[in-house]
Write a protein that holds these residues in place. Structure first.
Motif, mmCIF file in Angstrom:
data_model
loop_
_atom_site.group_PDB
_atom_site.id
_atom_site.type_symbol
_atom_site.label_atom_id
_atom_site.label_comp_id
_atom_site.label_asym_id
_atom_site.label_seq_id
_atom_site.Cartn_x
_atom_site.Cartn_y
_atom_site.Cartn_z
ATOM 1 N N TYR A 14 0.555 -1.503 -0.668
ATOM 2 C CA TYR A 14 -0.121 0.018 -0.288
ATOM 3 C C TYR A 14 1.164 1.068 -0.035
ATOM 4 C CZ TYR A 14 -3.809 -3.158 1.420
ATOM 5 O OH TYR A 14 -4.296 -4.233 0.938
ATOM 6 N N ASP A 15 1.610 1.094 0.694
ATOM 7 C CA ASP A 15 3.456 2.307 0.870
ATOM 8 C C ASP A 15 4.623 1.282 0.242
ATOM 9 O OD1 ASP A 15 0.995 4.147 1.553
ATOM 10 O OD2 ASP A 15 1.220 3.237 3.695
ATOM 11 N N PRO A 16 5.014 1.961 -0.662
ATOM 12 C CA PRO A 16 6.288 1.787 -1.111
ATOM 13 C C PRO A 16 6.572 1.627 0.320
ATOM 14 C CG PRO A 16 5.332 2.215 -2.632
ATOM 15 C CD PRO A 16 4.515 2.913 -1.653
ATOM 16 N N ILE A 17 7.599 1.062 0.337
ATOM 17 C CA ILE A 17 9.564 0.174 1.325
ATOM 18 C C ILE A 17 10.130 1.423 0.466
ATOM 19 C CG2 ILE A 17 11.258 -0.403 2.414
ATOM 20 C CD1 ILE A 17 8.833 -2.829 2.446
ATOM 21 N N GLU A 18 10.801 2.513 1.278
ATOM 22 C CA GLU A 18 12.220 3.338 0.638
ATOM 23 C C GLU A 18 13.509 3.349 0.728
ATOM 24 O OE1 GLU A 18 13.904 7.578 -0.206
ATOM 25 O OE2 GLU A 18 12.065 7.412 0.624
ATOM 26 N N LEU A 19 14.482 2.334 0.358
ATOM 27 C CA LEU A 19 15.649 1.466 0.480
ATOM 28 C C LEU A 19 15.768 3.218 0.871
ATOM 29 C CD1 LEU A 19 15.936 -1.226 -1.474
ATOM 30 C CD2 LEU A 19 14.901 -1.165 0.853
ATOM 31 N N SER A 20 17.636 2.488 1.826
ATOM 32 C CA SER A 20 18.636 3.955 1.974
ATOM 33 C C SER A 20 19.757 4.061 0.972
ATOM 34 C CB SER A 20 19.653 3.505 2.699
ATOM 35 O OG SER A 20 20.256 2.492 2.904
ATOM 36 N N ASP A 21 19.033 3.188 0.139
ATOM 37 C CA ASP A 21 19.688 3.535 -1.204
ATOM 38 C C ASP A 21 18.900 4.751 -2.443
ATOM 39 O OD1 ASP A 21 18.831 1.665 -2.851
ATOM 40 O OD2 ASP A 21 19.965 0.045 -2.959
ATOM 41 N N ALA A 75 13.474 -5.421 10.392
ATOM 42 C CA ALA A 75 14.905 -5.374 9.944
ATOM 43 C C ALA A 75 15.662 -4.341 8.863
ATOM 44 C CB ALA A 75 14.914 -6.917 8.363
ATOM 45 N N LEU A 76 15.130 -3.591 8.299
ATOM 46 C CA LEU A 76 15.328 -2.993 7.794
ATOM 47 C C LEU A 76 16.582 -2.357 8.959
ATOM 48 C CD1 LEU A 76 14.122 -1.869 4.711
ATOM 49 C CD2 LEU A 76 15.933 -2.690 4.731
ATOM 50 N N ASN A 77 15.815 -1.880 9.995
ATOM 51 C CA ASN A 77 15.253 -0.565 11.202
ATOM 52 C C ASN A 77 16.573 -1.210 12.661
ATOM 53 O OD1 ASN A 77 14.086 1.646 9.763
ATOM 54 N ND2 ASN A 77 12.144 0.821 11.065
#
Length: 115
Positions: A14-21, A75-77
């Protein structure tokens, strides 16, 4: 897993996940590709197998992609270091004028600096 539902890697978040890159994870397929690209050492951290489990559950059982999103975000955080806890100081007690009534001292005493 045998849920009997149609398998769909094309479900979108529903909300895309933005990666650090700067890359964006828009679908479950995107998430699967990014997880496969991670170094093995990162993939073996406890958060990532949980995220993969959520991803496969959602894909195989046609579940809500929010479950996968939560797993990936956790996992990302967890890679970010947490701020160290600041130790709390106890307030000092000082005897009153007659020696038996304690008086709070220090910044937390509630005393006003206004004359």
């Amino acid at each position: 897993m045998g849920c009997g539902a149609e398998t769909s890697w094309e479900q979108t978040f529903y909300d895309p996940i933005e990666l650090s890159d700067g890359r964006m994870l828009r679908s479950l397929r995107d998430a699967g590709h990014v997880i496969q690209e991670l170094p093995k050492r990162t993939q073996n951290r406890p958060e990532w197998p949980a995220a993969v489990g959520a991803l496969l559950l959602v894909v195989e059982c046609n579940g809500d992609p929010m479950l996968t999103r939560i797993g990936i975000m956790r996992a990302l955080n967890t890679a970010e270091p947490m701020e160290p806890a600041v130790p709390r100081r106890k307030r000092a007690l000082k005897s009153g004028a007659n020696g038996d009534t304690p008086i709070l001292t220090g910044a937390d005493s509630g005393a006003s600096a206004v004359p």
